[in-house]
Design an enzyme around this catalytic site. Sequence first.
Site, short mmCIF file in Angstrom:
data_model
loop_
_atom_site.label_atom_id
_atom_site.label_comp_id
_atom_site.label_asym_id
_atom_site.label_seq_id
_atom_site.Cartn_x
_atom_site.Cartn_y
_atom_site.Cartn_z
N GLU A 150 16.60 -12.09 -5.08
CA GLU A 150 16.29 -13.32 -5.83
C GLU A 150 17.39 -14.32 -5.61
O GLU A 150 18.58 -13.99 -5.74
CB GLU A 150 16.19 -13.06 -7.34
CG GLU A 150 14.95 -12.37 -7.78
CD GLU A 150 14.85 -12.27 -9.29
OE1 GLU A 150 15.32 -13.19 -10.01
OE2 GLU A 150 14.30 -11.26 -9.76
N GLU A 184 16.81 -6.13 -12.52
CA GLU A 184 17.96 -6.58 -13.31
C GLU A 184 18.25 -5.62 -14.47
O GLU A 184 18.15 -6.00 -15.66
CB GLU A 184 17.73 -8.00 -13.84
CG GLU A 184 17.56 -8.98 -12.72
CD GLU A 184 17.57 -10.45 -13.14
OE1 GLU A 184 17.96 -11.30 -12.33
OE2 GLU A 184 17.18 -10.74 -14.28
C1 BG6 Z 1 15.68 -13.42 -13.00
C2 BG6 Z 1 14.41 -12.66 -13.20
O1 BG6 Z 1 16.43 -13.19 -14.15
O2 BG6 Z 1 15.67 -14.79 -12.88
C3 BG6 Z 1 13.15 -13.45 -12.94
O3 BG6 Z 1 14.40 -11.44 -12.51
C4 BG6 Z 1 13.35 -14.87 -13.38
O4 BG6 Z 1 12.10 -12.79 -13.57
C5 BG6 Z 1 14.48 -15.48 -12.57
O5 BG6 Z 1 12.20 -15.64 -13.34
C6 BG6 Z 1 14.72 -16.96 -12.82
O6 BG6 Z 1 14.88 -17.20 -14.19
P1 BG6 Z 1 14.01 -18.29 -14.94
O7 BG6 Z 1 14.43 -18.17 -16.36
O8 BG6 Z 1 14.37 -19.59 -14.35
O9 BG6 Z 1 12.60 -17.91 -14.72
#
Ligand code: BG6
Length: 476
Positions: free
Chosen positions: A372, A179
């Site tokens: 993701e 990211e």
């Molecule tokens: C992304 C990141 O921003 O979202 C992860 O690459 C992160 O590291 C994921 O865990 C989900 O966000 P959160 O705040 O729910 O953990």
Amino acid sequence: MGFRKDFLWGGATAANQCEGGYNEGGRGLANVDVVPIGEDRRAIITGKKKMFEFDDEHFYPAKEAIDMYHRYKEDIALFGEMGFKTYRLSIAWSRIFPKGDETEPNEEGLKFYEDLFKECHKHGIEPLVTITHFDCPMHLIKEYGAWRNRALIGFYENLCQVIFRRYKGLVKYWLTFNEINMILHAPFMGAGLYFEEGENVEQVKYQAAHHELVASAIATRIAHEVDPENKVGCMLAAGHYYPYSCKPEDVFKAQQSDRENYFFIDVQSRGEYPAYALKKLEREGIDIKMEAEDLQLLKENTVDFISFSYYSSRVVSTDPKVNEKTSGNLFASVKNPYLEASEWGWQIDPLGLRVTMNSLYDRYQKPLFIVENGLGAVDVPDENGYVEDDYRIEYLAEHIKAMKDAVELDGVDLLGYTTWGCIDLVSAGTGEMKKRYGFIYVDRDNEGNGTLARSKKKSFDWYKKVIASNGEDLSF
Ligand code: BG6
């Protein structure tokens, strides 16, 4: 029709959110270790409040996380049981170079990942490796000011030289920076940037971003030199911006907001600073210092594929009366009245994934990789640790349907899909364990209590079936 035969189904994690073992195996301290859970977290991850060491008042969940450092064999076996074709994980920079500026790497750290990659292959799993997932050795922050300093390019290059050579034949898919656009939204967590009083924050962020972009190009060059089989991707926190209304000003604002994020990928994928970015920097008096070779490096070393995270679309408006905000992945967004939201207020928009995929594919014409996607939710396990997580299955099924449409109906070339937090882990945004994404439940709470035992949720068998049918069978 459908997904490609070699579609890379799997799951994703990051070192700092699951490994723990923060002071084991010669590992050095990093920014991601010193971000505590609680009300100070946001000020710290955005670089507004200084936290360079542990103190006694806070709890730091990354120190032990879910202890994958000691339990990775068990975890990878479970991924193998689900039929994962790939497992996305990140290397902790400070395991390999504890301070970041050494000339010789730490053998214990190198060996740890070598064993882990071998374990993946034992289960037929192709590792997909993020070189830095938010982490920066603390020594580089204290002594050099992190990515605001050009010296970081050289230290990152050393890391790449070492890992590409050492893991040749074990790893083929690499992502340079997780990211990368997060540097604008969470500069301390994303790039180790803490701002001193009176500092021009935008100037620092864009200078640091330039250094990361050059470092990413150098990494891409070395990866290709060391092994022509290597495939290198950039990684964007994605989510298309919708205008709140069809008022031209709203539409224009949405386009501008998208460009703030596309800027990074435009450089990494097309190899040059886009005209709109040059104009913006000039207008805002941001003067990026570059070396003579930088532009050529960027031009000659573009990425092979575009990877991204997707949790939600975003909305903007120019109307001050439209001001109901919603949270989501550290990006501020106007609340979309047509969408439901997760318990953390992240709005749920499967069609937005298809929109985002099309925007990215139209723009870059390179294969995409969704690295993701997932639902952070409160899970309530029974006495055996089993969770009936129909809500998660539903979320994932809807998103897989949307991505299938993008592939089948729109012709997007998609390499794979790794769901976020395939095993419960520490939340990056909040530091909580309570916000769970996994197919595998981990017995640990926000305060660090629990046995760390792993158990399968209902979604475990569901995802196994999805993978076995190459995304054809989404029923549950
Ligand atoms: C992304 C990141 O921003 O979202 C992860 O690459 C992160 O590291 C994921 O865990 C989900 O966000 P959160 O705040 O729910 O953990």
